[in-house]
Design a protein around this motif. Sequence first.
Motif, short mmCIF file in Angstrom:
data_model
loop_
_atom_site.label_atom_id
_atom_site.label_comp_id
_atom_site.label_asym_id
_atom_site.label_seq_id
_atom_site.Cartn_x
_atom_site.Cartn_y
_atom_site.Cartn_z
N UNK A 1 -54.48 1.61 26.92
CA UNK A 1 -53.09 1.51 27.61
C UNK A 1 -52.71 2.75 28.20
N UNK A 2 -51.61 2.78 29.06
CA UNK A 2 -51.04 4.01 29.70
C UNK A 2 -49.58 4.51 28.98
N UNK A 3 -49.30 5.60 29.05
CA UNK A 3 -48.09 6.19 28.53
C UNK A 3 -47.14 6.14 29.91
N UNK A 4 -46.03 5.57 29.76
CA UNK A 4 -45.17 5.26 30.67
C UNK A 4 -44.06 6.10 30.25
N UNK A 5 -44.17 7.57 29.83
CA UNK A 5 -43.05 8.43 29.23
C UNK A 5 -43.19 9.33 30.50
N UNK B 1 -52.28 -5.22 27.66
CA UNK B 1 -51.35 -5.02 28.86
C UNK B 1 -50.16 -4.26 28.16
N UNK B 2 -49.60 -3.30 28.78
CA UNK B 2 -48.54 -2.40 28.13
C UNK B 2 -47.70 -1.86 29.24
N UNK C 1 -43.51 -4.45 34.73
CA UNK C 1 -45.08 -4.46 35.25
C UNK C 1 -45.92 -3.92 34.30
N UNK C 2 -46.79 -4.51 33.60
CA UNK C 2 -47.48 -3.78 32.69
C UNK C 2 -49.00 -2.92 33.33
N UNK C 3 -49.33 -1.97 32.84
CA UNK C 3 -50.52 -1.61 32.95
C UNK C 3 -51.75 -2.46 32.14
N UNK C 4 -52.87 -3.01 32.94
CA UNK C 4 -53.67 -3.75 32.13
C UNK C 4 -55.14 -3.36 32.28
N UNK C 5 -55.56 -3.25 31.29
CA UNK C 5 -57.20 -3.16 31.18
C UNK C 5 -58.05 -3.95 30.42
N UNK C 6 -58.96 -4.41 30.83
CA UNK C 6 -59.94 -5.20 30.32
C UNK C 6 -61.42 -4.75 30.05
N UNK C 7 -61.82 -4.80 28.98
CA UNK C 7 -63.17 -4.33 28.71
C UNK C 7 -64.02 -5.35 27.86
#
Length: 382
Positions: free
Chosen positions: A118-122, A98-99, A179-185
Amino acid sequence: MIDVLISFDMFLVKISLVLQLFDGHNGSAAAIYTKENLLNNIIAAMPPDLNRDEWVAALPRALVAGFVKTDKDFQERARTSGTTVTFAVIEGLFITVASVGDSRCILESAEGDIYYLSADHRLECNVEERERITASGGEVGRLNTGGGAEIGPLRCWPGGLCLSRSIGDVDVGEYIVPVPYVKQIKLSTAGGRLVISSDGVWDAVSAEVALDCCRGMAAETAAAQIVKEAVQVKGLRDDTTCIVIDIVPPEKPTAPLPQPKKLGRGVFKSMFRRKSSESSSQIDKEYLEPDVVEELYEEGSAMLSERLDSKYPLCNMFKLFMCAVCQVEIKPDEGISVHAGSSDFGKLRPWDGPFLCLSCQEKKEAMEGKRPSGDRHNSDSD
């Protein structure tokens, strides 16, 4: 001042490795507070008595609730600092990240493929986040030095933050969300290498360069080498921190050696005879079967209602009369469904949860641009 904090934790709810990287700005208060409280808030958001598969499936939702609760609690302290967060949980071969912000987590599988977890929130590089902020009442633009000259990266105004998501930043506006970007692998049984670094690394080197420069090195040596590579390219201009974790598959059990036999007639014929499939051990079959990295879950919406609604797994296992974000108990007539105000709410019953308490509902509406940011906390600088 270097505001990057890193944390390694093992927690006993499940035997998992937790990696946390915080890159603070405008002081270190938010980074320190988040380091001390985020993990506990995530654990508190997990339903009890889950088996391992259920626990892994419930983790993405608990991460969202934990991030938002941490932000809410910190903002009540009226401190003006903020922090990016990259939070990774490794449970066996399952990796959940989560990021918020612009630190980055990448994975190189044993097969040589690179996965961005993760995702860049820039604001400079994320069009969707720019559109969300302007739709919520914020402004996005560069610093105006006068006479029409604009310099630097795109920033959110008021406040001048170049990120669209963070924890803290009470003085910037409700459209900067936690609110985070979430990825699961799920990794293949061959394992892989996980790299988490602050933006000072990624501003200087690409994922491919970072992985190539430390090829064959042990994890601790690899992290130092990636930092060295980044500093050589651009110098030490920003927080430059790196974590490298090698996820090593369990040792494959070896098949029992056959008993030696005396050489006799027909020995050479038997050496070249094709073995029947029945002669292969079950262990050999297990490790000969190809497996690959599986992408199990990905969600990056900034809308809290979309992240906590009933499409999430195991939602019926969450306590009915408990706020889905801050975990406080609420009376049956006080809870507000996360679906309230949505176009589909008419199809739902008033008791269709999850539910939010009144203060979290107000936070949700502000985050989603449904009301203007009200009077903010009076804040002292760090």
